[in-house]
Write an enzyme that holds these catalytic residues in place. Structure first.
Site, PDB file in Angstrom:
ATOM      1  N   SER A 142      53.545  19.943  60.584  1.00 54.85           N
ATOM      2  CA  SER A 142      54.916  20.187  61.029  1.00 54.85           C
ATOM      3  C   SER A 142      55.358  19.067  61.955  1.00 54.85           C
ATOM      4  O   SER A 142      54.531  18.413  62.608  1.00 54.85           O
ATOM      5  CB  SER A 142      54.991  21.525  61.781  1.00 54.85           C
ATOM      6  OG  SER A 142      56.261  21.714  62.386  1.00 54.85           O
ATOM      7  N   TYR A 156      51.313  27.049  68.082  1.00 55.67           N
ATOM      8  CA  TYR A 156      51.844  26.523  66.824  1.00 55.67           C
ATOM      9  C   TYR A 156      51.791  24.991  66.783  1.00 55.67           C
ATOM     10  O   TYR A 156      51.196  24.390  65.882  1.00 55.67           O
ATOM     11  CB  TYR A 156      53.279  27.012  66.595  1.00 55.67           C
ATOM     12  CG  TYR A 156      53.785  26.659  65.213  1.00 55.67           C
ATOM     13  CD1 TYR A 156      53.384  27.400  64.110  1.00 55.67           C
ATOM     14  CD2 TYR A 156      54.628  25.585  65.020  1.00 55.67           C
ATOM     15  CE1 TYR A 156      53.819  27.074  62.833  1.00 55.67           C
ATOM     16  CE2 TYR A 156      55.072  25.238  63.747  1.00 55.67           C
ATOM     17  CZ  TYR A 156      54.666  25.999  62.663  1.00 55.67           C
ATOM     18  OH  TYR A 156      55.092  25.652  61.399  1.00 55.67           O
TER      19      TYR A 156
END
Length: 270
Positions: A142, A156
């Site tokens: 990401s 995350y």
């Protein structure tokens, strides 16, 4: 007998980027192994792909939060004599709230799915790719792995930064053997991801130019790993953000992250 078509294993294939990978790779002439927790969705996708692309699709239901799942998947592949040419480590989710607002069991499951499982699957499937002299591994990371951490969703960005560094090392170790490894780094992507985390209302406040479709992300990813790109940030906006953050002093980057995370990170328990 060797497989006549490349075979791709896609984790988290029941929706979003995973399902888009399945559609894209089937269109490119691949046979598929689809895995996720939701058998009904996998079977529906498999049936549609078989009908449209005349490919072979194997469904293996698995919950990667179970530490035994990667070994069980590898054993199921071996039992069926299926050699994986492309591994798409896509399974993942978000864990809203701050670090202490979630149980350790939730954190441990998150680490298992987003870090341990993709690492173990690569370890189990890489030897076959090396022996055959050809393979592709895409670790879906990401943009969050390139920018400063945020308050809320604590693990995350850390998990995605791990996948980026892991991909870089794995790529350098194996590219001379015909195995390409790529960390695919999308930004905001249209999928059910934010519905599952309960942050859809926050996400809807983001400008539309910040978003990409799952299909666009996947096309970039497939082309990037074929070229031998080791890291691919998808979309011009996201590449601009990555470049800008890289030039910022850490203090400024963290200050901006603290301000912006209030807009799109859930920082309370759930």
């Amino acid at each position: 007998m060797p497989q006549s078509r490349p075979l791709s294993l896609i984790t988290g294939a029941s929706a979003g980027i995973g399902a888009a990978f399945a559609r894209e790779l089937a269109a490119r002439g691949h046979d598929l192994v689809l895995t996720a927790r939701r058998t009904d969705r996998l079977e529906a996708l498999a049936e549609a792909l078989r009908g449209k692309h005349h490919c072979t699709v194997t469904v293996l239901t698995a919950d990667l939060a179970d530490p035994a799942a990667p070994q069980q998947l590898a054993a199921a592949l071996a039992e069926r004599k299926l050699d994986v040419d492309w591994l798409i480590n896509n399974a993942g989710y978000g864990l809203p709230g701050t670090f202490e607002a979630n149980t350790w069991e939730d954190h441990a499951a998150f680490i298992q799915v987003l870090m341990t499982a993709p690492t173990e699957l690569a370890w189990r499937l890489l030897p076959g790719m090396r022996a055959r002299g050809h393979g592709r591994i895409v670790n879906v990371a990401s943009l969050a792995g390139h920018v400063p951490g945020t308050a809320g969703h604590t693990l995350y960005g850390a998990s995605k930064a791990y996948l980026i560094k892991f991909s870089q090392s794995l790529a350098l170790e194996n590219r001379h053997l015909g195995v390409h490894v790529c960390a695919l780094c999308p930004g905001f992507t249209w999928s059910e991801f934010h519905d599952v985390t309960g942050t859809r209302e926050l996400m809807n406040q983001m400008p539309r130019f910040m978003w990409q479709t799952a299909e666009a992300v996947v096309r970039e990813g497939c082309d990037a790993v074929e070229r031998g790109d080791i890291v691919r940030v998808t979309g011009r906006v996201n590449r601009f953000i990555k470049g800008l953050v890289k030039l910022m002093p850490d203090r400024l980057g963290l200050a901006l992250s603290a301000r912006e995370s209030r807009r799109y990170r859930q920082t309370v328990g759930h």
